[in-house]
Scaffold this motif. Sequence first.
Motif, PDB file in Angstrom:
ATOM      1  N   ALA A 189       0.940  -1.104  -0.047  1.00  0.00           N
ATOM      2  CA  ALA A 189       0.600   0.253   0.101  1.00  0.00           C
ATOM      3  C   ALA A 189       0.126   1.414   0.497  1.00  0.00           C
ATOM      4  O   ALA A 189       1.931   1.590   0.287  1.00  0.00           O
ATOM      5  N   ARG A 190       0.475   2.451  -0.676  1.00  0.00           N
ATOM      6  CA  ARG A 190       1.073   4.048  -0.495  1.00  0.00           C
ATOM      7  C   ARG A 190       0.284   4.258   0.039  1.00  0.00           C
ATOM      8  O   ARG A 190      -0.948   4.154   0.522  1.00  0.00           O
ATOM      9  N   THR A 191       1.497   4.789   1.267  1.00  0.00           N
ATOM     10  CA  THR A 191       0.571   5.929   2.667  1.00  0.00           C
ATOM     11  C   THR A 191       0.776   7.295   2.665  1.00  0.00           C
ATOM     12  O   THR A 191       1.863   7.645   2.239  1.00  0.00           O
ATOM     13  N   ALA A 192      -0.716   7.989   2.253  1.00  0.00           N
ATOM     14  CA  ALA A 192      -0.482   9.650   2.467  1.00  0.00           C
ATOM     15  C   ALA A 192       0.488   9.678   3.671  1.00  0.00           C
ATOM     16  O   ALA A 192       0.770   9.115   4.654  1.00  0.00           O
TER      17      ALA A 192
ATOM     18  N   ASP B 156      -1.356  13.287  10.831  1.00  0.00           N
ATOM     19  CA  ASP B 156      -2.160  12.149   9.810  1.00  0.00           C
ATOM     20  C   ASP B 156      -2.396  12.514   8.899  1.00  0.00           C
ATOM     21  O   ASP B 156      -3.403  13.215   8.591  1.00  0.00           O
ATOM     22  N   ALA B 157      -2.449  12.234   8.238  1.00  0.00           N
ATOM     23  CA  ALA B 157      -3.032  12.343   6.281  1.00  0.00           C
ATOM     24  C   ALA B 157      -3.748  11.470   6.227  1.00  0.00           C
ATOM     25  O   ALA B 157      -4.117   9.740   6.649  1.00  0.00           O
ATOM     26  N   PRO B 158      -5.670  11.400   6.056  1.00  0.00           N
ATOM     27  CA  PRO B 158      -5.351  13.051   5.273  1.00  0.00           C
ATOM     28  C   PRO B 158      -6.191  13.737   6.518  1.00  0.00           C
ATOM     29  O   PRO B 158      -7.170  12.647   6.801  1.00  0.00           O
TER      30      PRO B 158
ATOM     31  N   ALA C 218      -8.468   1.531  -5.171  1.00  0.00           N
ATOM     32  CA  ALA C 218      -8.675   1.229  -3.658  1.00  0.00           C
ATOM     33  C   ALA C 218      -7.930   2.328  -2.833  1.00  0.00           C
ATOM     34  O   ALA C 218      -7.072   2.505  -2.284  1.00  0.00           O
ATOM     35  N   LEU C 219      -9.066   3.047  -1.612  1.00  0.00           N
ATOM     36  CA  LEU C 219      -8.461   4.196  -0.787  1.00  0.00           C
ATOM     37  C   LEU C 219      -8.911   3.424   0.762  1.00  0.00           C
ATOM     38  O   LEU C 219     -10.128   2.986   0.963  1.00  0.00           O
ATOM     39  N   TRP C 220      -8.486   2.920   2.098  1.00  0.00           N
ATOM     40  CA  TRP C 220      -8.574   2.828   3.037  1.00  0.00           C
ATOM     41  C   TRP C 220      -8.064   3.329   3.880  1.00  0.00           C
ATOM     42  O   TRP C 220      -7.126   4.533   3.847  1.00  0.00           O
ATOM     43  N   GLY C 221      -8.518   2.813   5.494  1.00  0.00           N
ATOM     44  CA  GLY C 221      -7.734   3.532   6.598  1.00  0.00           C
ATOM     45  C   GLY C 221      -9.055   5.399   7.122  1.00  0.00           C
ATOM     46  O   GLY C 221     -10.369   4.891   6.305  1.00  0.00           O
ATOM     47  N   ARG C 222      -8.393   6.469   7.163  1.00  0.00           N
ATOM     48  CA  ARG C 222      -9.041   7.179   7.069  1.00  0.00           C
ATOM     49  C   ARG C 222      -8.918   7.773   5.477  1.00  0.00           C
ATOM     50  O   ARG C 222      -8.442   7.621   5.314  1.00  0.00           O
TER      51      ARG C 222
END
Length: 188
Positions: A41-44, A52-54, A85-89
């Motif tokens: 995963a790429r983490t912002a 923390d982003a976003p 796909a985007l996940w987490g915050r």
Amino acid sequence: MDAPDLPHAVAGWRTWTVSTGPGGSRLLAPVTRALWPPGEARTAWCRYGRHDAPAASCRCGLYAVADLTRLTRQVTRGSVVGVAALWGRVVEAEHGWRGEHGYPVVLFAEPALAERTRARLAARYGVRVHRLPAPLETLVRGDREAVSALAARVRDETARAPGSVAPHRELAVADLLARIHGPEPRSA
């Protein structure tokens, strides 16, 4: 207010440029030039503040839009557009989302991107890389509404099964490709 931590991924359209350096073919964010690493995963992170982003009050995060046709002017010769796909915050934005983590789940390459590069991207990221028959802007100009509706199906069906190559997702991708250039050959 902080961004919600979603229990499932959201899926949205975005663009990447392709780096073909000594490390092989890789996807790069077009604005920040940040690498989207293959196989993870790429983490912002936020380059504007110390949070923390976003964050809802900031512009940070991994971007994706709901409507593919919003990207027509951002796709350049040899670039790639796809569903991430985007996940987490995740923060809902005016045209889509900004997420904490992301990974591509299906890609569409502009015609100028060499077959060898498409094959390398597919192998490195473990996703299908379809070739567009013409630049995205040209395809959308032909029938914006139909392309937008089919692209929404691809995005929505990808969101329901982001971790697998689900048959219904492949059907939606095939429908989108058929709409823009005729049926894609099936592999045996």
